[in-house]
Write an enzyme that holds these catalytic residues in place. Structure first.
Site, PDB file in Angstrom:
ATOM      1  N   ASP A   8      34.002  35.178  34.652  1.00 22.65           N
ATOM      2  CA  ASP A   8      34.969  36.244  34.841  1.00 22.65           C
ATOM      3  C   ASP A   8      34.863  37.588  34.494  1.00 22.65           C
ATOM      4  OD1 ASP A   8      36.249  33.969  35.915  1.00 22.65           O
ATOM      5  OD2 ASP A   8      37.804  33.644  34.383  1.00 22.65           O
ATOM      6  N   SER A  44      45.971  36.348  27.152  1.00 16.07           N
ATOM      7  CA  SER A  44      47.426  36.031  27.161  1.00 16.07           C
ATOM      8  C   SER A  44      47.686  34.449  27.152  1.00 16.07           C
ATOM      9  CB  SER A  44      48.260  36.496  28.440  1.00 16.07           C
ATOM     10  OG  SER A  44      49.599  35.907  28.205  1.00 16.07           O
TER      11      SER A  44
END
Length: 300
Positions: A76, A195
């Site tokens: 990622d 998050s």
């Protein structure tokens, strides 16, 4: 029709010799022209991973609408770096996961050939992913033309064990002052990133929302909040130190504590390609082990 593609990887991806070979073989079988990112090309060429010479690109300015697809080879983090090359060019991106968890780079090593065949057969969808844009007062030069983030913008303390206060305003209306180690403003794409590790919710990538997630808040009733993605966010930081940190995905800089921050939705999106053999829900089940319960049976 896929005629011309760009391939990008970071130096730690050079051990993916097998995956590079499979990708090139699959593309060249369909007469697709392949451009490599210059630095990545030098490394893999030097290691003898390539059998022929390929054209290269070095920056955003070397790419244009003639490119049908941008391949990111890594994890990622590689995709987050790749978007600095794509920006607002509307070149769809596909991530091949040679890294670890991989929510963005969702094509696994053993599915490269199948995924390319699906692309050539036009069996895929394009998912538009929202980005965040930032500006500050006074202006911060560190980010320059890279003042956007696909996953999140994070405000964090620097060189201190003390909390910072992040006074937060939404569309000019005061929300609260988060006393914490910092504050994350995340996109739906970033909901499975930093998050999530701070107890933020998982949100579908096509949701029209942002997430405000405090990092280790001192107020136990401070919880992540989901807001519309057309919300204008203003932040002011109170810190014992003279500066604090702002990060845009993996890019980070230190700014004076009197810096005011303004965050809103970027004027452009990133186009993410989803082959027919992939989906966001499949990725969630695979990566987060959702459904790994014997009561669910073997068909999940």
């Amino acid at each position: 029709m896929i005629k011309k593609v760009a391939v990008f990887g970071q130096t730690y991806s050079v051990n993916a010799e097998k995956e590079i070979s499979i990708l090139l073989t699959a593309l060249e079988k369909h007469n697709v022209v392949v451009f490599f990112e210059e630095n990545f090309y030098k490394v893999i060429k030097g290691l003898g991973h390539l059998t022929k010479k390929y054209p290269t690109f070095a920056s955003f300015h070397d790419l244009n609408s003639s490119f049908n697809l941008f391949f990111s080879l890594g994890g990622d983090g590689t995709i987050l770096r790749a978007i600095t090359y794509i920006r607002d060019l509307n070149i769809p991106i596909l991530g091949i996961n040679t890294g670890r968890l991989g929510f963005l780079a969702n094509i696994q090593k053993n599915a490269i050939q199948e995924s390319i065949d699906l692309l050539i057969a036009k069996k895929y969808t394009i998912q538009e992913r929202t980005l965040l844009s930032i500006r500050t007062s006074p202006a911060v030069d560190s980010f320059g033309e890279f003042s956007f983030a696909l996953n999140e913008i994070t405000i964090a303390r620097e060189n201190t064990t003390s909390m910072i206060g992040v006074k937060t305003f939404l569309d000019k209306e005061y929300l609260t002052n988060y006393w914490s180690d910092g504050l994350i403003i995340a996109t739906p794409t970033g909901s499975t990133g930093y998050s999530l590790s701070c107890n933020g919710p998982v949100i579908s990538p096509n949701s029209k929302n942002f997430i405000i997630t405090p990092i280790a808040p001192h107020n136990l009733n401070a919880r992540p909040m989901v807001i519309p993605d057309d919300t204008f966010i203003e932040l002011e930081v109170d810190s014992r130190e003279k500066s604090f940190l702002i990060s845009l995905d993996s890019r980070i800089t230190s700014v004076p504590k009197d810096t005011k921050i303004y965050i809103e939705k970027s004027p452009f999106t990133i186009k993410s390609i989803i082959p027919a053999n992939q989906s966001f829900l499949t990725t969630l089940r695979t990566k987060l082990l959702w459904g790994e319960d014997t009561r669910n049976g073997s068909n999940i």
